[in-house]
Design a protein around this motif. Structure first.
Motif, short mmCIF file in Angstrom:
data_model
loop_
_atom_site.label_atom_id
_atom_site.label_comp_id
_atom_site.label_asym_id
_atom_site.label_seq_id
_atom_site.Cartn_x
_atom_site.Cartn_y
_atom_site.Cartn_z
N VAL A 1 0.83 -1.10 -0.24
CA VAL A 1 -0.34 0.20 -0.40
C VAL A 1 1.21 1.15 -0.04
CG1 VAL A 1 -1.17 1.69 1.29
CG2 VAL A 1 -1.71 -1.00 1.00
N MET A 2 1.64 1.05 0.97
CA MET A 2 2.43 2.87 1.31
C MET A 2 3.47 2.75 -0.54
SD MET A 2 2.48 3.63 3.64
CE MET A 2 3.30 4.98 3.70
N ILE A 3 4.06 1.64 -1.10
CA ILE A 3 4.97 2.25 -2.22
C ILE A 3 3.66 3.02 -3.28
CG2 ILE A 3 5.76 0.39 -4.01
CD1 ILE A 3 6.71 -1.56 -2.11
N CYS A 4 2.66 1.85 -3.55
CA CYS A 4 1.48 2.08 -4.27
C CYS A 4 1.36 3.86 -4.20
CB CYS A 4 0.30 1.39 -4.38
SG CYS A 4 0.10 0.12 -4.58
N VAL A 5 0.70 3.94 -3.11
CA VAL A 5 0.62 5.28 -2.36
C VAL A 5 2.50 6.37 -2.55
CG1 VAL A 5 0.50 7.63 -0.48
CG2 VAL A 5 -0.93 5.01 -0.69
N VAL A 6 2.80 5.93 -1.99
CA VAL A 6 4.43 7.10 -2.91
C VAL A 6 4.21 6.86 -3.92
CG1 VAL A 6 6.64 7.39 -2.85
CG2 VAL A 6 5.65 6.88 -1.03
N SER A 7 3.98 5.98 -5.08
CA SER A 7 3.73 6.08 -6.82
C SER A 7 2.86 7.10 -7.21
CB SER A 7 4.42 4.43 -7.42
OG SER A 7 4.91 3.67 -6.25
N SER A 8 2.08 7.10 -6.89
CA SER A 8 0.95 7.42 -6.60
C SER A 8 1.28 9.67 -6.75
CB SER A 8 -0.36 7.57 -6.01
OG SER A 8 -1.08 8.06 -6.36
N VAL A 9 1.58 9.70 -5.41
CA VAL A 9 2.22 11.00 -5.26
C VAL A 9 3.59 11.11 -6.43
CG1 VAL A 9 3.22 12.72 -3.34
CG2 VAL A 9 1.35 11.38 -3.02
N ILE A 10 4.18 10.30 -6.81
CA ILE A 10 5.27 11.07 -7.39
C ILE A 10 4.20 11.16 -8.87
CG2 ILE A 10 7.54 10.15 -9.00
CD1 ILE A 10 7.91 8.29 -6.56
N TRP A 11 3.77 10.24 -9.77
CA TRP A 11 2.95 10.07 -10.57
C TRP A 11 2.03 11.61 -11.06
CZ3 TRP A 11 4.54 8.12 -15.01
CH2 TRP A 11 5.05 6.71 -14.82
N LEU A 12 1.59 11.94 -9.35
CA LEU A 12 0.98 13.49 -9.47
C LEU A 12 1.76 14.27 -10.02
CD1 LEU A 12 -2.05 12.47 -6.49
CD2 LEU A 12 -2.41 12.60 -9.22
N CYS A 13 2.85 14.37 -9.09
CA CYS A 13 3.90 15.65 -9.46
C CYS A 13 4.22 15.47 -11.03
CB CYS A 13 4.82 14.91 -8.31
SG CYS A 13 4.75 15.73 -7.06
N MET A 14 4.65 14.50 -11.26
CA MET A 14 4.98 14.16 -12.47
C MET A 14 4.14 14.85 -13.47
SD MET A 14 6.95 10.89 -12.93
CE MET A 14 6.88 10.59 -15.24
N ALA A 15 2.96 15.63 -13.64
CA ALA A 15 1.47 15.32 -13.73
C ALA A 15 1.25 17.04 -13.87
CB ALA A 15 0.07 14.28 -14.07
N THR A 16 1.97 17.34 -12.31
CA THR A 16 1.02 18.47 -12.38
C THR A 16 2.30 19.55 -12.34
OG1 THR A 16 1.06 18.01 -9.68
CG2 THR A 16 -0.98 18.17 -11.46
#
Length: 383
Positions: free
Chosen positions: A15-30
């Motif tokens: 779960v933590m890996i997925c959450v951290v990955s999601s934050v990274i992808w959101l930073c890449m997008a925004t």
């Protein structure tokens, strides 16, 4: 088998890996604005996967109605989003109505099926979307030239994910008695969870590598492209020509087409240089439908262009050049209300056994172009 505390620790790690990955992808997008649509999709996929696993960890401590269908549905949604994100990354055919329609159909089927069949279908559907994403990466190159060596690195993690999900889905389908063990987190032994952690990491890493590779290729494309027309610049075209001549020694012939817009100086003098630039762009647009993926169009300077046609004979080059000539002559061009007819002259040549270098082939094509100009223009000639 491992006990519940260890199992929940590994699930929390995923779960933590997925959450951290999601934050990274959101930073890449925004923030970085790197492939924003694709990055948003992958971020949402990671969040859906994290929510699915979080609900799975509540199995046995909360009613199945609150955990089973939502967990399965979120798991499928994560791979639907992942597939859509990959389609956006590879510029493949991606449609939100189709994506959401597929998810709706699977969701209705999951709600209708009993527990064992529901979980098996959720796993198999997730596997299908993961394998479809891998197929998209495998069949749609972004991957060209030196980047081709990285193809396996990009799609292998998704292929592995799809196969693991399919195996677990088939296991539940053929041995439905294991469902209670899955819901009680007893079947999730340490090896399976560690594999899941590695797969999630590889999956996100490979997709991040894909985005990075896209940026590198884009920078390379900008470096090699003519700013005005988008064709290859002279340096990039000559490099492609040298490679083609090297391949010709291994019995892979090529042909060249030289083209030069007719009366271009007169157009500039009468309508202005901005009109001349627009005419050059229109010419490139007009001839581009005649080119295959392996062909290369380059601007050598001014109104002079060249086309490299791998695995093409002189007769084939003549057909291509005449088709280009016809398409350009049929295109209407006007500047500030004043119409101007466009045409071009073409010279063609093919590589011959005695050619020591590519310049010899280019010289013959240029001689054919000069001959076409001297014979009245808007024709195709060879020497």
């Amino acid at each position: 088998m491992i006990g519940a505390p260890e199992t929940h620790s590994l699930l929390l790690a995923i779960v933590m890996i997925c959450v951290v990955s999601s934050v990274i992808w959101l930073c890449m997008a925004t923030v970085a604005r790197i492939a924003p649509q694709a990055s948003y999709c992958v971020a949402a996929a990671n969040l859906a996967q994290a929510a699915s696993i979080a609900l799975l960890s509540l199995s046995g401590r909360a009613p199945d109605a609150w955990t089973q269908w939502p967990s399965d549905m979120l798991g499928v949604a994560s791979f639907v989003l992942l597939h859509h994100g990959v389609q956006r990354m590879t510029r493949g055919p991606a449609s939100w109505p189709l994506t959401l329609g597929s998810l709706l159909i699977v969701g209705l089927a999951l709600a209708w099926l009993p527990g064992v069949a529901q979980t098996a279908l959720a796993l198999l559907a997730s596997a299908g979307f993961a394998l479809a994403a891998a197929a998209s990466l495998r069949s749609r190159p972004l991957i060209r030239n030196d980047a081709e060596r990285y193809a396996f690195v990009l799609w292998a993690p998704l292929l592995l994910t799809g196969l693991l999900l399919a195996l677990r889905g088939l296991e539940l389908g053929f041995f439905p008695g294991t469902l209670a063990a899955v819901r009680g987190l007893q079947l999730l032994d340490d090896s399976f969870l560690w594999i899941a952690i590695v797969v999630v990491l590889l999956q996100n890493t490979s997709l991040a590598f894909l985005v990075l590779l896209r940026l590198v290729l884009r920078i390379q494309q900008l470096h090699e492209s003519d700013v005005l027309t988008g064709a290859l610049n002279r340096r990039a075209f000559e490099a492609a020509l040298v490679r083609a001549h090297h391949d010709a020694r291994r019995n892979e012939p090529y042909a060249l087409v030289m083209l030069d817009m007719d009366h271009f100086k007169r157009l500039n003098d009468n309508l202005g240089h901005a009109a001349g630039d627009a005419a050059l762009r229109l010419m490139v647009q007009a001839v581009s439908p005649c080119l295959r993926e392996v062909d290369r169009l380059g601007r050598l300077g001014g109104e002079e262009f060249a086309v490299l046609l791998p695995r093409t004979s002189l007769a084939g080059a003549a057909l291509v050049a005449d088709r280009m000539r016809t398409l350009l002559a049929e295109r209407a061009f006007a500047w500030k209300g004043q119409a101007w007819p466009l045409s071009a002259s073409f010279g063609i040549a093919e590589v011959e056994p005695g050619d020591a270098n590519a310049e010899a082939v280019l010289a013959r094509a240029d001689a054919g172009l000069y001959l076409a100009k001297s014979q009245g223009r808007n024709i195709v000639q060879s020497v």
